[in-house]
Design a protein around this motif. Structure first.
Motif, short mmCIF file in Angstrom:
data_model
loop_
_atom_site.label_atom_id
_atom_site.label_comp_id
_atom_site.label_asym_id
_atom_site.label_seq_id
_atom_site.Cartn_x
_atom_site.Cartn_y
_atom_site.Cartn_z
N LEU A 89 0.81 -1.22 0.00
CA LEU A 89 0.00 0.00 0.00
C LEU A 89 0.85 1.27 0.00
N GLY A 90 2.17 1.11 -0.15
CA GLY A 90 3.01 2.29 -0.34
C GLY A 90 3.90 2.69 0.80
N ASP A 91 3.91 1.90 1.90
CA ASP A 91 4.77 2.23 3.03
C ASP A 91 5.90 1.21 3.14
N PRO A 92 7.13 1.57 2.75
CA PRO A 92 8.24 0.62 2.78
C PRO A 92 8.95 0.54 4.13
N THR A 93 8.41 1.19 5.16
CA THR A 93 9.10 1.26 6.46
C THR A 93 9.47 -0.11 6.98
N ALA A 94 8.51 -1.02 7.03
CA ALA A 94 8.77 -2.35 7.57
C ALA A 94 9.79 -3.11 6.72
N LEU A 137 13.26 -1.97 7.36
CA LEU A 137 13.75 -2.40 8.67
C LEU A 137 13.92 -3.92 8.76
N GLY A 138 13.72 -4.61 7.63
CA GLY A 138 13.89 -6.06 7.62
C GLY A 138 12.72 -6.82 8.21
N ARG A 139 11.56 -6.17 8.35
CA ARG A 139 10.41 -6.83 8.97
C ARG A 139 9.52 -7.55 7.96
N PRO A 197 6.17 -1.38 12.39
CA PRO A 197 6.01 0.08 12.31
C PRO A 197 5.35 0.49 10.99
N VAL A 198 4.46 1.45 11.07
CA VAL A 198 3.75 1.94 9.89
C VAL A 198 3.83 3.46 9.87
N SER A 199 4.17 4.02 8.72
CA SER A 199 4.23 5.47 8.56
C SER A 199 2.94 5.96 7.93
#
Length: 204
Positions: A34-39, A42-44, A80-82
């Protein structure tokens, strides 16, 4: 202290860790799609349990629950989600991300039920599949209780609009207090267990 079967304890913990790993990886996958690469950054976005294990929630609390017969199933490190990365429709996208975790547990429960039908008679494998089925159903049902910070609370937040959404957001800082109140009062078990038992009955 009850008599402990350490083999069964190990099997139960491995199933729990695997189920929580898939749950969190599903959150990470949905967020990435959905467009959030944060996880992912972070290798999640991984099925490696090491990146998802919370020493207290995934190991210590489940062990205490088993030793004391408490109805506690545990948790993993939250993904984590931004919200900024999810704009403009961040509430609806976050709702999908939240629902992905419980949905993955239901998929695992269905797979366990299918395999259980293929295993003839009682055996260590059928016992493990039964534990996998019940654990994943309960994880899904528990997480869909509509109280923040549970996934169900985040799903409900995505469905609400206007003043109702604002009022629900104001409850978020007190989510843990509400959740612990439900647990300690027994209301959570009263709500979750019958639903989980019904779903398990359908799958069996």
């Amino acid at each position: 202290m009850p008599n402990i079967d350490f083999v069964q304890l190990l099997i139960w913990l491995l199933i729990l860790i695997g189920s929580l790993t898939v749950h969190e990886a599903a959150h990470a996958w949905a967020a990435d799609r959905l467009g959030d690469p944060t996880a992912r950054n972070l290798g999640r976005l991984s099925l490696n349990p090491v990146v998802h294990i919370d020493p207290i929630g995934t190991l210590l609390f489940p062990l205490i629950a088993i030793l004391t017969n408490l109805p506690l199933i545990g948790w993993a490190k939250p993904v984590p989600v931004s919200m900024a990365a999810l704009r403009p429709h961040y509430r609806q996208k976050f709702m999908v991300i939240a629902a992905a975790g419980p949905a993955s547990n239901l998929v695992l429960a269905v797979l366990a039920a299918i395999l259980l039908r293929l295993v003839a008679g009682s055996s260590p494998l059928s016992d493990a599949l039964q534990v996998a089925l019940e654990s994943n159903v309960f994880l899904a049902v528990f997480n869909m209780v509509p109280v923040p910070p549970l996934d169900g609370g985040n799903v409900l937040a995505g469905l609400l609009t206007g003043p109702m959404a604002e009022a629900f957001d104001r409850l978020r800082p007190y989510g843990f207090v509400i959740l612990y109140g439900l647990m300690l009062s027994g209301l959570l078990s009263t709500i979750a267990w019958p639903v989980a038992d019904t779903v398990v009955g359908w799958l069996l």
